[in-house]
Structures are given as C-alpha cells and as structure tokens.
Design a protein around this motif. Structure first.
Motif, PDB file in Angstrom:
ATOM      1  N   GLY A 105       0.903  -1.150  -0.014  1.00  0.00           N
ATOM      2  CA  GLY A 105       0.227   0.097   0.065  1.00  0.00           C
ATOM      3  C   GLY A 105       0.910   1.391   0.017  1.00  0.00           C
ATOM      4  O   GLY A 105       0.428   2.348   0.322  1.00  0.00           O
ATOM      5  N   ALA A 106       2.203   1.262  -0.377  1.00  0.00           N
ATOM      6  CA  ALA A 106       2.888   2.531  -0.627  1.00  0.00           C
ATOM      7  C   ALA A 106       2.692   3.316  -1.230  1.00  0.00           C
ATOM      8  O   ALA A 106       2.939   4.695  -0.893  1.00  0.00           O
ATOM      9  CB  ALA A 106       4.314   1.827  -0.899  1.00  0.00           C
TER      10      ALA A 106
ATOM     11  N   GLY B 110      -0.542   4.536  -1.627  1.00  0.00           N
ATOM     12  CA  GLY B 110      -1.882   5.080  -0.843  1.00  0.00           C
ATOM     13  C   GLY B 110      -1.342   6.184   0.211  1.00  0.00           C
ATOM     14  O   GLY B 110      -0.215   6.403   0.465  1.00  0.00           O
TER      15      GLY B 110
ATOM     16  N   THR C 282      -1.772   6.504   3.458  1.00  0.00           N
ATOM     17  CA  THR C 282      -1.103   5.985   4.728  1.00  0.00           C
ATOM     18  C   THR C 282       0.378   5.568   4.351  1.00  0.00           C
ATOM     19  O   THR C 282       1.431   6.073   4.997  1.00  0.00           O
ATOM     20  CB  THR C 282      -1.679   5.057   5.544  1.00  0.00           C
TER      21      THR C 282
ATOM     22  N   LYS D 101       4.033   6.075  -9.982  1.00  0.00           N
ATOM     23  CA  LYS D 101       3.215   6.983  -8.838  1.00  0.00           C
ATOM     24  C   LYS D 101       4.302   7.443  -7.718  1.00  0.00           C
ATOM     25  O   LYS D 101       3.692   8.383  -6.929  1.00  0.00           O
ATOM     26  CB  LYS D 101       2.273   6.015  -8.252  1.00  0.00           C
TER      27      LYS D 101
ATOM     28  N   ASN E 220       1.567  -7.203  -7.692  1.00  0.00           N
ATOM     29  CA  ASN E 220       0.186  -7.194  -7.444  1.00  0.00           C
ATOM     30  C   ASN E 220       0.032  -8.118  -6.075  1.00  0.00           C
ATOM     31  O   ASN E 220       0.596  -9.400  -5.974  1.00  0.00           O
ATOM     32  CB  ASN E 220      -0.829  -7.672  -8.469  1.00  0.00           C
TER      33      ASN E 220
ATOM     34  N   LEU F  55      -2.341  -9.979  -5.132  1.00  0.00           N
ATOM     35  CA  LEU F  55      -3.220 -10.686  -5.559  1.00  0.00           C
ATOM     36  C   LEU F  55      -2.299 -12.025  -6.246  1.00  0.00           C
ATOM     37  O   LEU F  55      -2.898 -12.960  -6.469  1.00  0.00           O
ATOM     38  CB  LEU F  55      -4.219 -10.398  -6.476  1.00  0.00           C
TER      39      LEU F  55
ATOM     40  N   GLY G 232      -5.740  -0.758   0.613  1.00  0.00           N
ATOM     41  CA  GLY G 232      -6.970  -0.462   0.404  1.00  0.00           C
ATOM     42  C   GLY G 232      -7.407  -0.758  -0.694  1.00  0.00           C
ATOM     43  O   GLY G 232      -6.858  -0.600  -2.036  1.00  0.00           O
TER      44      GLY G 232
ATOM     45  N   SER H 124      -8.458   0.355  -3.793  1.00  0.00           N
ATOM     46  CA  SER H 124      -8.366   1.463  -4.522  1.00  0.00           C
ATOM     47  C   SER H 124      -8.792   1.254  -5.900  1.00  0.00           C
ATOM     48  O   SER H 124      -8.547   2.111  -6.562  1.00  0.00           O
ATOM     49  CB  SER H 124      -7.139   2.279  -4.306  1.00  0.00           C
TER      50      SER H 124
ATOM     51  N   LEU I   9      -3.434  -2.564   9.088  1.00  0.00           N
ATOM     52  CA  LEU I   9      -4.281  -1.551   9.069  1.00  0.00           C
ATOM     53  C   LEU I   9      -5.629  -2.051   8.631  1.00  0.00           C
ATOM     54  O   LEU I   9      -5.866  -2.367   7.635  1.00  0.00           O
ATOM     55  CB  LEU I   9      -3.892  -0.256   8.206  1.00  0.00           C
TER      56      LEU I   9
ATOM     57  N   SER J  48      -9.998  -1.060  10.339  1.00  0.00           N
ATOM     58  CA  SER J  48     -10.746   0.058  10.506  1.00  0.00           C
ATOM     59  C   SER J  48     -11.522  -0.073  11.858  1.00  0.00           C
ATOM     60  O   SER J  48     -12.046  -1.057  12.108  1.00  0.00           O
ATOM     61  CB  SER J  48     -12.176   0.338   9.401  1.00  0.00           C
TER      62      SER J  48
ATOM     63  N   LYS K  85     -12.693  -7.048   5.124  1.00  0.00           N
ATOM     64  CA  LYS K  85     -11.879  -6.454   5.981  1.00  0.00           C
ATOM     65  C   LYS K  85     -12.029  -7.548   7.326  1.00  0.00           C
ATOM     66  O   LYS K  85     -11.124  -7.879   8.247  1.00  0.00           O
ATOM     67  CB  LYS K  85     -11.964  -5.152   6.550  1.00  0.00           C
TER      68      LYS K  85
ATOM     69  N   LEU L 111      -9.960   8.594   8.363  1.00  0.00           N
ATOM     70  CA  LEU L 111      -8.398   9.202   7.833  1.00  0.00           C
ATOM     71  C   LEU L 111      -8.565  10.554   7.210  1.00  0.00           C
ATOM     72  O   LEU L 111      -9.249  10.558   6.436  1.00  0.00           O
ATOM     73  CB  LEU L 111      -7.812   8.033   6.908  1.00  0.00           C
TER      74      LEU L 111
END
Ligand SMILES: NC(=O)c1ccc[n+]([C@@H]2O[C@H](COP(=O)([O-])OP(=O)(O)OC[C@H]3O[C@@H](n4cnc5c(N)ncnc54)[C@H](OP(=O)(O)O)[C@@H]3O)[C@@H](O)[C@H]2O)c1
Length: 230
Positions: free
Chosen positions: A7-8, A10, A12, A37, A51, A53, A73, A75, A105, A107, A136, A158
C-alpha cells in the motif's frame, strides 16, 4: 529494520515512506502496482512491481525483511475479496520465510469496535461499504488465526494534513471514532512493527474530536472516488 510495505502508493503508505526513508530509519521493500506513482529515489527503498493478489510477488517482497506493514486499501480495479486474498498471501509467505512481525491497518467499526463509531457511521457503512467491511472482517480473522506476531490497528476517519486534536492509541472500548491524520497512523504503525507493543491486540487510533465539515467532506469525497473507480 528491513520492512516490507504493502500500500506504499496510498495515503498512509506514502506517510510511512516519508517518515522512515529520509533519516535512514528503515530499509523498505514496497510492492506497488504502478511504480511511476512513487517518484522517490532512495537507497533504502526497493520497489517491487507487482500485485498483492499474486502470491509470488508477495513472497518476493517479504523475502529478506524482518517485519511487514500492510496499509492496503481497495482503491480500484480489484475483486471484493482483495484484503482476504492479500492476507492469505502475506500469511503463507511470512510463514515460508520465517518472518513473524506484521502490522495490519483495518478500520474502527469492525468486530469489538462496532459500537465505537456513531450510529450514522454504522448506517453509512451498512449502506455503502458492506462488501469492503466483510472483506476486512475476514482479513482480521485470518490474521488473528495466523499465529504470527500480529497487531491489527483500527483507525478512525483518515484525513490528510495535520491532526486537529489529542491522539488516542489503545484498546479502551469506550473511545468513539473521530478524525485522525494518516501521518499519525503511519507513525503508530512504524512504532508498533519495530517493538512488541500491542502484540496480539487490536488497538484503535483516533482523536476524541467530533467530525467537522472538513473531515466529513474528505470522507465523502473518498467514498465517491472509491465507487467511481470500482
Ligand atoms: N478513508 C478512511 O477514512 C478510512 C478509515 C478507516 C480505515 N481505512 C482503511 O485504511 C486503509 C488505508 O487507507 P488509505 O486511504 O491510506 O489508503 P489508499 O490511499 O486507499 O491506498 C490503498 C493502497 O493499496 C494499494 N493497492 C490496492 N490494490 C492493490 C493490489 N491489488 N496490489 C497491491 N497494492 C494494492 C493501492 O495501490 P494503487 O496506488 O495501485 O491503487 C494503494 O497503495 C484502507 O484499508 C482503508 O480502507 C480508511
């Protein structure tokens, strides 16, 4: 410490990179779908294109590290079971590679923290985020059953930018969810993965502040962005 990060790219995840790379605090292997990105060049950052996945990509990312941070996340361009599948890959790769410490992480509003979000938050998640919360929830179950050295961090809402209130981190079930800056969550994740604090616990991180117009707007914008990219 050598860390694997999911999730780098994203919100957070970027805060985690910003806080740990410039001072050489940690070396990070980051699995990202779109390396373009990031636009970060740092000797302590090793970007793996792939990925979550894909089990092989996950294995490659965790190999040679001592701890795992997951700020994943859903996304966009993902199945509804992203967190479940991703966690299965994390757990099996960590076990194969003898890596034990993992901080995930999720929720506030999940499991025992269900009553720590206000009624309108529960209504909102039931209406719009049912699939995401179910995924989640399954992620949390898998991590808890994994026998790894896990910590599940459940943040409030967040927000980007600075915090506007006193931060609470802990397992008190009376604390209600409020807005919390991603930078604060990133710091908590880094402090937790490098220690044994909150081992096998599910602390929340939030402020005791109520949601104001700015944080409400930010939450609603993120929700519509998620629906749009689905
Ligand atoms: N928004 C809130 O108020 C709130 C409240 C509580 C908890 N949370 C949860 O906190 C977590 C972090 O949120 P955030 O807003 O900081 O994250 P975010 O900006 O949504 O970032 C998600 C990250 O996951 C990556 N990702 C998605 N699918 C992937 C895949 N198949 N393989 C590899 N990487 C993948 C994304 O990569 P790409 O750049 O390639 O998409 C991105 O780096 C999320 O799980 C979120 O649901 C959010």
């Amino acid at each position: 410490m050598n860390l694997a990060l999911f999730g780098a790219t994203g919100g957070t995840g970027r805060c985690i990179l910003r806080q740990s790379l410039p001072n050489g605090e940690h070396s990070i292997k980051a699995l990202v779908r779109s390396p373009g990105k990031l636009q970060i060049e740092d000797p302590n950052l090793n970007i793996i294109k792939g990925n979550i996945l894909d089990r092989e990509d996950v294995h490659k990312t965790i190999s040679g590290t001592e701890g795992v941070l997951c700020a994943l996340g859903n996304s966009g361009n993902n199945p509804n079971n992203l967190h479940t599948k991703g966690s299965q890959h994390l757990i099996s790769s960590m076990k194969d590679l003898n890596v034990d410490r993992v901080v995930i992480l999720t929720s506030m509003g999940l499991g025992s923290s269900r009553n720590q979000i206000p009624w309108y938050g529960r209504w909102f998640t039931n209406l719009f985020l049912q699939d995401l919360m179910a995924d989640k929830r399954r992620q949390e179950e898998l991590i808890e059953e994994s026998k790894l050295g896990w910590t599940i961090i459940r943040p409030g809402g967040l927000i980007d930018g600075e915090n506007t209130g006193e931060v609470y981190k802990g397992t008190d079930s009376d604390i209600m969810a409020g807005p919390i800056a991603r930078s604060e969550v990133a710091r908590f994740m880094l402090d937790t993965v490098t220690s044994n604090s909150f081992l096998h616990e599910k602390p929340v991180i939030t402020t005791k502040k109520r949601f104001d117009m700015r944080s409400m707007y930010s939450q609603i914008k993120q929700l519509f962005e998620r629906i749009r990219t689905k």
